[in-house]
Design a protein around this motif. Structure first.
Motif, PDB file in Angstrom:
ATOM      1  N   LEU A 270     -34.926 -23.067 -13.640  1.00  0.00           N
ATOM      2  CA  LEU A 270     -33.995 -22.098 -13.076  1.00  0.00           C
ATOM      3  C   LEU A 270     -33.461 -22.600 -11.731  1.00  0.00           C
ATOM      4  O   LEU A 270     -34.243 -22.985 -10.861  1.00  0.00           O
TER       5      LEU A 270
ATOM      6  N   ARG B 144     -26.167 -14.974  -8.022  1.00  0.00           N
ATOM      7  CA  ARG B 144     -25.961 -14.053  -9.154  1.00  0.00           C
ATOM      8  C   ARG B 144     -26.633 -12.708  -8.886  1.00  0.00           C
ATOM      9  O   ARG B 144     -26.069 -11.649  -9.190  1.00  0.00           O
ATOM     10  N   GLU B 145     -27.846 -12.747  -8.361  1.00  0.00           N
ATOM     11  CA  GLU B 145     -28.589 -11.504  -8.142  1.00  0.00           C
ATOM     12  C   GLU B 145     -28.006 -10.692  -6.977  1.00  0.00           C
ATOM     13  O   GLU B 145     -28.328  -9.516  -6.810  1.00  0.00           O
TER      14      GLU B 145
ATOM     15  N   GLY C  52     -24.739 -10.458  -6.919  1.00  0.00           N
ATOM     16  CA  GLY C  52     -23.458 -10.039  -7.494  1.00  0.00           C
ATOM     17  C   GLY C  52     -22.261 -10.649  -6.789  1.00  0.00           C
ATOM     18  O   GLY C  52     -21.186 -10.059  -6.740  1.00  0.00           O
TER      19      GLY C  52
ATOM     20  N   ASP D  36     -23.674 -10.583 -27.015  1.00  0.00           N
ATOM     21  CA  ASP D  36     -22.962  -9.974 -25.890  1.00  0.00           C
ATOM     22  C   ASP D  36     -21.946 -10.907 -25.263  1.00  0.00           C
ATOM     23  O   ASP D  36     -21.172 -10.487 -24.404  1.00  0.00           O
TER      24      ASP D  36
ATOM     25  N   SER E  73     -30.753 -14.929 -20.909  1.00  0.00           N
ATOM     26  CA  SER E  73     -29.710 -14.976 -19.882  1.00  0.00           C
ATOM     27  C   SER E  73     -30.104 -14.271 -18.599  1.00  0.00           C
ATOM     28  O   SER E  73     -30.181 -14.895 -17.539  1.00  0.00           O
ATOM     29  N   CYS E  74     -30.313 -12.962 -18.668  1.00  0.00           N
ATOM     30  CA  CYS E  74     -30.617 -12.216 -17.451  1.00  0.00           C
ATOM     31  C   CYS E  74     -31.283 -10.893 -17.800  1.00  0.00           C
ATOM     32  O   CYS E  74     -31.176 -10.415 -18.930  1.00  0.00           O
TER      33      CYS E  74
ATOM     34  N   HIS F 281     -24.411  -7.148 -15.984  1.00  0.00           N
ATOM     35  CA  HIS F 281     -24.089  -8.570 -16.076  1.00  0.00           C
ATOM     36  C   HIS F 281     -23.399  -9.084 -14.808  1.00  0.00           C
ATOM     37  O   HIS F 281     -23.530 -10.259 -14.469  1.00  0.00           O
ATOM     38  N   ALA F 282     -22.707  -8.198 -14.109  1.00  0.00           N
ATOM     39  CA  ALA F 282     -22.053  -8.624 -12.869  1.00  0.00           C
ATOM     40  C   ALA F 282     -23.067  -8.841 -11.744  1.00  0.00           C
ATOM     41  O   ALA F 282     -22.831  -9.620 -10.822  1.00  0.00           O
ATOM     42  N   ARG F 283     -24.193  -8.143 -11.842  1.00  0.00           N
ATOM     43  CA  ARG F 283     -25.229  -8.295 -10.821  1.00  0.00           C
ATOM     44  C   ARG F 283     -26.591  -8.042 -11.460  1.00  0.00           C
ATOM     45  O   ARG F 283     -27.173  -6.955 -11.327  1.00  0.00           O
ATOM     46  N   PRO F 284     -27.119  -9.021 -12.166  1.00  0.00           N
ATOM     47  CA  PRO F 284     -28.404  -8.826 -12.844  1.00  0.00           C
ATOM     48  C   PRO F 284     -29.562  -8.730 -11.843  1.00  0.00           C
ATOM     49  O   PRO F 284     -29.483  -9.291 -10.753  1.00  0.00           O
ATOM     50  N   ARG F 285     -30.586  -7.998 -12.241  1.00  0.00           N
ATOM     51  CA  ARG F 285     -31.787  -7.942 -11.388  1.00  0.00           C
ATOM     52  C   ARG F 285     -32.449  -9.310 -11.346  1.00  0.00           C
ATOM     53  O   ARG F 285     -32.880  -9.778 -10.288  1.00  0.00           O
ATOM     54  N   THR F 286     -32.535  -9.967 -12.496  1.00  0.00           N
ATOM     55  CA  THR F 286     -33.124 -11.308 -12.569  1.00  0.00           C
ATOM     56  C   THR F 286     -32.207 -12.219 -13.379  1.00  0.00           C
ATOM     57  O   THR F 286     -31.982 -11.978 -14.572  1.00  0.00           O
ATOM     58  N   GLN F 287     -31.680 -13.237 -12.729  1.00  0.00           N
ATOM     59  CA  GLN F 287     -30.874 -14.235 -13.437  1.00  0.00           C
ATOM     60  C   GLN F 287     -31.810 -15.303 -14.001  1.00  0.00           C
ATOM     61  O   GLN F 287     -32.647 -15.840 -13.290  1.00  0.00           O
ATOM     62  N   MET F 288     -31.649 -15.603 -15.286  1.00  0.00           N
ATOM     63  CA  MET F 288     -32.439 -16.684 -15.900  1.00  0.00           C
ATOM     64  C   MET F 288     -31.499 -17.844 -16.211  1.00  0.00           C
ATOM     65  O   MET F 288     -30.640 -18.167 -15.420  1.00  0.00           O
TER      66      MET F 288
ATOM     67  N   ASP G 123     -31.921  -6.990 -23.195  1.00  0.00           N
ATOM     68  CA  ASP G 123     -30.980  -6.639 -22.122  1.00  0.00           C
ATOM     69  C   ASP G 123     -29.619  -7.315 -22.292  1.00  0.00           C
ATOM     70  O   ASP G 123     -28.587  -6.722 -22.008  1.00  0.00           O
ATOM     71  N   MET G 124     -29.625  -8.582 -22.685  1.00  0.00           N
ATOM     72  CA  MET G 124     -28.370  -9.310 -22.885  1.00  0.00           C
ATOM     73  C   MET G 124     -28.524 -10.081 -24.204  1.00  0.00           C
ATOM     74  O   MET G 124     -29.355 -10.991 -24.280  1.00  0.00           O
TER      75      MET G 124
END
Lengths: 295, 261
Positions: free
Chosen positions: A84, A92-93, A95, A130, B108-109, B114-121, B154-155
């Motif tokens: 990662l 990203r987190e 936004g 998605d 993914s997250c 999707h615009a502001r995920p809690r955890t991005q993977m 989630d995604m």
């Protein structure tokens, strides 16, 4: 006798041809074959509001962390052994960027559509996921008897592409060596202008490496500028010359947590000049000595 | 002593069993060793890479090695979609972060939007294309409700058997979710409407253990057999492909087979 085409530019001259708001494709894959010296030159410039298209590694992480990215078109951002990308996650987190998240195969399909000057290419990829609604993708129906409904992957037209190659001559005849060249040729063909940095620069390719002409992955008509930047892939790999600098990536990743502030570490990871950066890591000789990765 | 990781490698090898000539991709030590074990035993037609770009006929051991892999062919990423994925000539065993009852997975997250995920993977990587074009199996080293979620993932990064996600006229006939191998059991999608079904339980694991660790109902048909153990030959092959024991770090505590889960 006609003058020989001479596309030699400095890294700063290449970046001066880019503009705020452009869509820029970056070649390579994760921590492999990335034009990092050109990315560093962008980071030293004021360039901003970029849309970046990339099989992402630290190129994406650094540009995002430095606030240069308005929108990212991506399928992953990863440093391989460090799965990662810490700076990308942070952005990203928060936004802080727009994204178009695609499958890896869709990304190259979009580059191919752009290369062929088509509005889109059809694919089944994305159905049932998605990705289609989130990326705003539309469908198209086959006009033939099968009537199949397919995803219409839009062309990913690039204002510019940046690549790092093993060899190039003054005219832009490239040679790319190594076991995997990823999608570099499609970044080049999808772009209005492609700028390459090169490990080895020669005047006339045919006078130096004529036996390796099969390594000419894309033609010089797709190359608008060439900069001689040995070690320019560092910290990413450039097989067969050198591997990825995982110690560098580890320090870079750790810095996303502590201090966690890009401004505080930018000079360390970018350098005030490329000469400073190269001096800090021991020069191109030290880059060439980084062992190849074991997968 | 046989470890649970070795049992899972053997179960992954069984999942890869085929008489076709297709690319076997195992992401992570257990699936990768499973691919190698399958190729060297019951499924010699399987093809695989050195982990980078070359096809090898002798599976490459994990980690540092004294001899370089010998290339028999070439399959770089630049050819992967043409040659392996979109042509359906591949079976991948992967480890997503979330899996739902439809076999949809997420890499993914998590959380947020999707615009502001809690955890991005990682991002969806190649999951959308893999899932719509070729056979896939899943390996989960820590079977629990955080992975096997109650609702949808989630995604949705890979397509599954969710009828609500299907567009009229789309081709979904190549979706082929084959096995789920976990530290507790082996499951498949063999129930009505592709419902997840228990195939075998690892020694010492009960049906209730599996159900309690899964966020959706698992179909149980009759007496569930015990997962087969690798024999001495299989264990020797596993050892030869993993001399540094990367497999020992995959399942927490590296337990032997049969300890209560």
């Amino acid at each position: 006798m006609t003058a020989m085409l001479d596309k030699r530019l400095s890294a700063a001259e290449i970046v001066s041809r880019l503009q705020d708001g452009m869509t820029i494709g970056i070649g390579g894959w994760g921590p492999r074959r990335k034009p990092m010296a050109l990315v560093r030159e962008i980071l030293r410039s004021g360039l901003k509001d970029l849309t970046i298209v990339s099989y992402g590694g630290a190129d994406v992480g650094m540009l995002c962390a430095a606030g240069r990215v308005k929108k990212l078109v991506f399928a992953f951002v990863s440093l391989d052994a460090i799965p990662l990308e810490a700076w990308f996650r942070k952005v990203r987190e928060a936004g802080a960027i727009e994204v178009m998240e695609l499958d890896e195969g869709m990304l190259q399909w979009g580059l191919k559509a752009a290369a062929f000057r088509l509005p889109f290419l059809p694919t089944r990829v994305g159905l049932g996921t998605d990705v289609v609604p989130l990326a705003g993708l539309k469908t198209v129906q086959s006009p033939y008897a099968d009537g199949e409904v397919l995803v219409a992957m839009p062309a990913l037209r690039l204002d510019a592409a940046l690549l790092h190659v093993n060899r190039c001559d003054w005219r832009g005849n490239v040679q790319l060596l190594g076991p995997d060249l990823y999608y570099d040729e499609w970044f080049a063909r999808a772009a209005d202008a492609t700028y390459v940095s090169t490990e080895v620069l020669v005047d006339r390719m045919e006078d130096h490496f004529p036996g390796d002409a099969a390594a000419n992955l894309f033609e010089r008509s797709f190359v608008q500028g060439v900069a001689h930047l040995p070690g320019g892939a560092h910290p990413s790999s450039l097989p067969p010359l050198h591997g990825p600098d995982m110690a560098w990536f580890k320090a870079y990743s750790d810095a996303a947590r502590d201090p966690g502030d890009w401004a505080a570490v930018a000079e360390r990871f970018v350098g005030a000049t490329e000469a400073d950066y190269m001096a800090g890591i021991g020069g191109p000789e030290a880059v060439a000595a980084v062992p190849l990765a074991i997968y | 002593m046989i470890t649970l990781a070795e049992l899972c490698i053997h179960a992954c090898a069984e999942a890869f069993r085929t008489d076709r000539e297709i690319i076997a991709t195992g992401i992570g030590p257990v699936p990768r060793l499973g691919a190698g074990l399958a190729k060297l035993t019951h499924s010699p037609g399987l093809m695989m890479t050195d982990g980078e770009a070359y096809l090898v006929e002798q599976p490459v051991p994990l980690g540092p090695r004294s001899t370089a892999p010998k290339a028999a062919g070439h399959l770089p990423f630049s050819r992967f979609f043409d040659a392996a994925v979109w042509s359906g000539r591949r079976h991948a065993i992967v480890t997503p972060t979330q899996i739902d009852r439809f076999g949809q997975t997420n890499l993914s997250c998590l959380g947020g939007d999707h615009a502001r995920p809690r955890t991005q993977m990682l991002g969806v990587r190649g999951f959308p294309g893999n899932s719509i074009h070729h056979r896939n199996s899943l390996f989960v080293p820590a079977h629990g409700t955080r992975t096997f979620v109650a609702g949808e993932v989630d995604m949705v990064s890979s397509a599954g058997y969710n009828p609500a996600r299907r567009l009229p006229g789309g081709h979904y006939g190549d979706i082929d979710l084959h096995r789920i191998i976990t530290n507790l059991c082996v499951m498949d999608f063999g129930g009505p409407d592709h419902a997840v079904r228990l195939v075998s339980l690892h020694p010492g694991v009960s049906v209730d253990d599996v159900q309690a660790a899964t966020g959706f109902p698992v179909l149980v048909e009759g007496q569930v057999p015990e997962t087969a153990l690798p024999d001495a030959d299989a264990l020797a092959i596993i050892q030869s492909l993993d001399p540094h024991n990367f497999r020992g770090s995959v399942i927490q505590g590296n337990p032997p087979v049969g300890r209560e889960a």
